[in-house]
Motif scaffolding. Structure first.
Motif, mmCIF file in Angstrom:
data_model
loop_
_atom_site.group_PDB
_atom_site.id
_atom_site.type_symbol
_atom_site.label_atom_id
_atom_site.label_comp_id
_atom_site.label_asym_id
_atom_site.label_seq_id
_atom_site.Cartn_x
_atom_site.Cartn_y
_atom_site.Cartn_z
ATOM 1 N N ASN A 55 51.192 -14.834 -11.127
ATOM 2 C CA ASN A 55 50.588 -16.169 -11.192
ATOM 3 C C ASN A 55 50.694 -16.927 -9.877
ATOM 4 O OD1 ASN A 55 50.051 -15.830 -13.961
ATOM 5 N ND2 ASN A 55 52.125 -16.454 -14.471
ATOM 6 N N GLY A 56 49.765 -17.852 -9.665
ATOM 7 C CA GLY A 56 49.888 -18.813 -8.576
ATOM 8 C C GLY A 56 49.565 -18.294 -7.202
ATOM 9 N N GLY A 57 48.344 -17.835 -6.976
ATOM 10 C CA GLY A 57 47.971 -17.360 -5.642
ATOM 11 C C GLY A 57 47.990 -18.452 -4.592
ATOM 12 N N ALA A 58 47.525 -19.647 -4.958
ATOM 13 C CA ALA A 58 47.563 -20.762 -4.012
ATOM 14 C C ALA A 58 48.897 -21.496 -4.099
ATOM 15 C CB ALA A 58 46.411 -21.730 -4.264
ATOM 16 N N VAL A 59 49.270 -21.917 -5.321
ATOM 17 C CA VAL A 59 50.488 -22.701 -5.519
ATOM 18 C C VAL A 59 51.186 -22.224 -6.792
ATOM 19 C CG1 VAL A 59 51.457 -25.010 -5.833
ATOM 20 C CG2 VAL A 59 49.388 -24.717 -4.453
ATOM 21 N N LEU A 60 52.446 -21.898 -6.674
ATOM 22 C CA LEU A 60 53.279 -21.597 -7.832
ATOM 23 C C LEU A 60 54.272 -22.740 -7.989
ATOM 24 C CD1 LEU A 60 54.178 -19.655 -10.091
ATOM 25 C CD2 LEU A 60 55.800 -18.697 -8.445
ATOM 26 N N CYS A 61 54.246 -23.412 -9.140
ATOM 27 C CA CYS A 61 55.130 -24.547 -9.401
ATOM 28 C C CYS A 61 56.114 -24.180 -10.503
ATOM 29 C CB CYS A 61 54.338 -25.760 -9.842
ATOM 30 S SG CYS A 61 53.179 -26.348 -8.618
ATOM 31 N N THR A 62 57.389 -24.360 -10.220
ATOM 32 C CA THR A 62 58.441 -24.114 -11.200
ATOM 33 C C THR A 62 59.283 -25.368 -11.314
ATOM 34 O OG1 THR A 62 58.492 -21.789 -10.542
ATOM 35 C CG2 THR A 62 60.364 -22.613 -11.817
ATOM 36 N N ASN A 63 59.301 -25.954 -12.515
ATOM 37 C CA ASN A 63 60.117 -27.143 -12.763
ATOM 38 C C ASN A 63 59.821 -28.242 -11.737
ATOM 39 O OD1 ASN A 63 62.039 -28.545 -14.294
ATOM 40 N ND2 ASN A 63 63.680 -27.995 -12.893
ATOM 41 N N SER A 64 58.523 -28.507 -11.504
ATOM 42 C CA SER A 64 58.119 -29.436 -10.451
ATOM 43 C C SER A 64 56.936 -30.285 -10.883
ATOM 44 C CB SER A 64 57.726 -28.654 -9.199
ATOM 45 O OG SER A 64 58.811 -27.918 -8.700
ATOM 46 N N MET A 65 56.756 -31.425 -10.197
ATOM 47 C CA MET A 65 55.612 -32.294 -10.387
ATOM 48 C C MET A 65 54.835 -32.337 -9.074
ATOM 49 S SD MET A 65 53.742 -34.329 -12.188
ATOM 50 C CE MET A 65 54.678 -34.824 -13.607
ATOM 51 N N VAL A 66 53.579 -31.888 -9.116
ATOM 52 C CA VAL A 66 52.737 -31.851 -7.922
ATOM 53 C C VAL A 66 51.470 -32.658 -8.196
ATOM 54 C CG1 VAL A 66 51.485 -30.392 -6.296
ATOM 55 C CG2 VAL A 66 53.614 -29.569 -7.310
ATOM 56 N N THR A 67 51.098 -33.506 -7.241
ATOM 57 C CA THR A 67 49.876 -34.291 -7.317
ATOM 58 C C THR A 67 48.950 -33.857 -6.195
ATOM 59 O OG1 THR A 67 51.094 -36.181 -8.219
ATOM 60 C CG2 THR A 67 48.915 -36.628 -7.287
ATOM 61 N N PHE A 68 47.692 -33.529 -6.553
ATOM 62 C CA PHE A 68 46.680 -33.159 -5.584
ATOM 63 C C PHE A 68 45.648 -34.274 -5.499
ATOM 64 C CE2 PHE A 68 48.210 -29.157 -7.367
ATOM 65 C CZ PHE A 68 48.453 -28.407 -6.236
ATOM 66 N N ASN A 69 45.393 -34.774 -4.279
ATOM 67 C CA ASN A 69 44.372 -35.792 -4.030
ATOM 68 C C ASN A 69 43.394 -35.266 -2.996
ATOM 69 O OD1 ASN A 69 45.581 -37.959 -5.636
ATOM 70 N ND2 ASN A 69 47.185 -37.939 -4.089
ATOM 71 N N ASP A 70 42.130 -35.133 -3.384
ATOM 72 C CA ASP A 70 41.097 -34.635 -2.483
ATOM 73 C C ASP A 70 41.501 -33.298 -1.856
ATOM 74 O OD1 ASP A 70 39.338 -36.825 -2.902
ATOM 75 O OD2 ASP A 70 40.576 -38.032 -1.565
ATOM 76 N N VAL A 71 41.880 -32.360 -2.726
ATOM 77 C CA VAL A 71 42.286 -31.024 -2.319
ATOM 78 C C VAL A 71 41.324 -30.017 -2.950
ATOM 79 C CG1 VAL A 71 44.102 -29.258 -2.497
ATOM 80 C CG2 VAL A 71 44.709 -31.630 -2.050
ATOM 81 N N THR A 72 40.843 -29.077 -2.139
ATOM 82 C CA THR A 72 40.020 -27.982 -2.622
ATOM 83 C C THR A 72 40.852 -26.718 -2.595
ATOM 84 O OG1 THR A 72 38.008 -28.997 -1.771
ATOM 85 C CG2 THR A 72 37.906 -26.638 -2.201
ATOM 86 N N ILE A 73 40.780 -25.949 -3.689
ATOM 87 C CA ILE A 73 41.458 -24.653 -3.746
ATOM 88 C C ILE A 73 40.374 -23.605 -3.944
ATOM 89 C CG2 ILE A 73 43.107 -23.220 -4.994
ATOM 90 C CD1 ILE A 73 44.571 -25.804 -5.773
ATOM 91 N N THR A 74 40.282 -22.654 -3.006
ATOM 92 C CA THR A 74 39.242 -21.633 -3.047
ATOM 93 C C THR A 74 39.847 -20.242 -2.904
ATOM 94 O OG1 THR A 74 38.822 -21.637 -0.665
ATOM 95 C CG2 THR A 74 37.556 -23.194 -1.992
ATOM 96 N N ALA A 75 39.062 -19.261 -3.339
ATOM 97 C CA ALA A 75 39.484 -17.858 -3.207
ATOM 98 C C ALA A 75 39.024 -17.307 -1.881
ATOM 99 C CB ALA A 75 38.899 -17.036 -4.338
#
Length: 75
Positions: A55-75
């Motif tokens: 899991n999580g090719g771009a971002v792997l989050c474990t026990n965390s809070m992440v906020t994305f603002n004007d972020v593009t995630i592409t393959a």
């Protein structure tokens, strides 16, 4: 990147815009691994070509809070 970036503290990452700031995993590595973080904010950038066998090719989050603002995630 040649290896994932490990983040384990509160942090803000800001780029200059989705078309101007890009972080690439070069189809070889996960981009960010976020662990035990109460407040990670990522602004105005593109995360691209992340890779993970699980899991999580771009971002792997474990026990965390992440906020994305004007972020593009592409393959």
């Amino acid at each position: 990147l040649t290896s994932q970036v490990m983040i384990n503290k509160n942090l803000t990452i800001s780029g200059n815009g989705e078309g101007q700031t890009m972080i690439s995993g070069d189809d070889a590595t996960r981009i960010l691994s976020v662990t035990d973080t109460d407040n990670l904010t990522i602004n105005n950038l593109t995360l691209t070509n992340g890779y993970a066998a699980d899991n999580g090719g771009a971002v792997l989050c474990t026990n965390s809070m992440v906020t994305f603002n004007d972020v593009t995630i592409t393959a």
